[in-house]
Design an enzyme around this catalytic site. Sequence first.
Site, PDB file in Angstrom:
ATOM      1  N   LYS A 150      99.372  31.836 -61.320  1.00 23.01           N
ATOM      2  CA  LYS A 150     100.264  30.902 -60.875  1.00 23.01           C
ATOM      3  C   LYS A 150      99.292  29.926 -60.147  1.00 23.01           C
ATOM      4  CE  LYS A 150     103.722  32.329 -58.529  1.00 23.01           C
ATOM      5  NZ  LYS A 150     104.439  33.137 -57.209  1.00 23.01           N
TER       6      LYS A 150
HETATM    7  O1  G3P Z   1     106.445  32.465 -55.087  1.00 24.84           O
HETATM    8  C1  G3P Z   1     107.575  31.745 -54.471  1.00 24.84           C
HETATM    9  C2  G3P Z   1     108.762  32.432 -54.332  1.00 24.84           C
HETATM   10  O2  G3P Z   1     108.688  33.599 -54.066  1.00 24.84           O
HETATM   11  C3  G3P Z   1     109.375  31.888 -52.866  1.00 24.84           C
HETATM   12  O3  G3P Z   1     110.433  32.596 -52.433  1.00 24.84           O
HETATM   13  O4  G3P Z   1     112.202  33.604 -50.847  1.00 24.84           O
HETATM   14  O5  G3P Z   1     109.713  32.648 -50.086  1.00 24.84           O
HETATM   15  O6  G3P Z   1     111.482  31.338 -50.786  1.00 24.84           O
HETATM   16  P1  G3P Z   1     110.897  32.429 -50.896  1.00 24.84           P
END
Ligand code: G3P
Length: 225
Positions: A86
């Site tokens: 990533k």
């Molecule tokens: O890698 C990005 C993703 O995991 C973000 O998720 O729940 O932290 O917004 P969140």
Amino acid sequence: MKLLIDDANIQAIRELYEFYPIDGVTTNPSILAKAGRPPFAVLREIRDFIGPEADLHVQAVAPTAEGMAEDARRITGELGEKTLVKIPCIPEGFKAMKALRELGVRTTGTAVYTPMQAFLAARCGAEYVAPYINRIDNMGFDGIAVAREIQDIFARNGMSASILAASFKNSQQVLELCKYGVGAATAAPDVIRALVKNPAIDAAVDAFVSDFEKLTGVRAMTDCE
Ligand code: G3P
């Protein structure tokens, strides 16, 4: 649409693999920080469990293109060449993606808040791009609409990149993307467990078992006369 787990907790990953059609695992530095153990120890455990061919997305952390490429070398060296690296969709990230494409390293453009980031990442060779659905919603925009726009941009420009939608808070957001047929969605264990959490479903299944028990005195077909 593939379904992946956005987490690094091996117990949760094992449990979800047992019950759901899971296609892989995604992590980011914040998720690894939550695990609280040396990152590659955790990631190797995940790779060993899901197997060498399954999708595993691991984020480069270095801030420069050269550093990201070095991180990518370490990630694929430790976790296998199928591992997707990533890379944030920022200028240094685009430079890294182009260099990694030349080396045959699979990349996922991450930290996507706008369709233009996704378009540029796809042009630079990213295999997936990861729009942050819920975080976009929280900024007062429409995360699902952004993902749809990206999907349309890829289709209309004949691009082979796919969406790996990330950052979900509820099952409706996941369903909307299923309906649109995006390539993949990755969600935290709690969101996956909630995909079919519904008292009506539980009540229906419980009623079948209890009716059968009233008839036969047992709770399984194998045990009745
Ligand atoms: O890698 C990005 C993703 O995991 C973000 O998720 O729940 O932290 O917004 P969140």
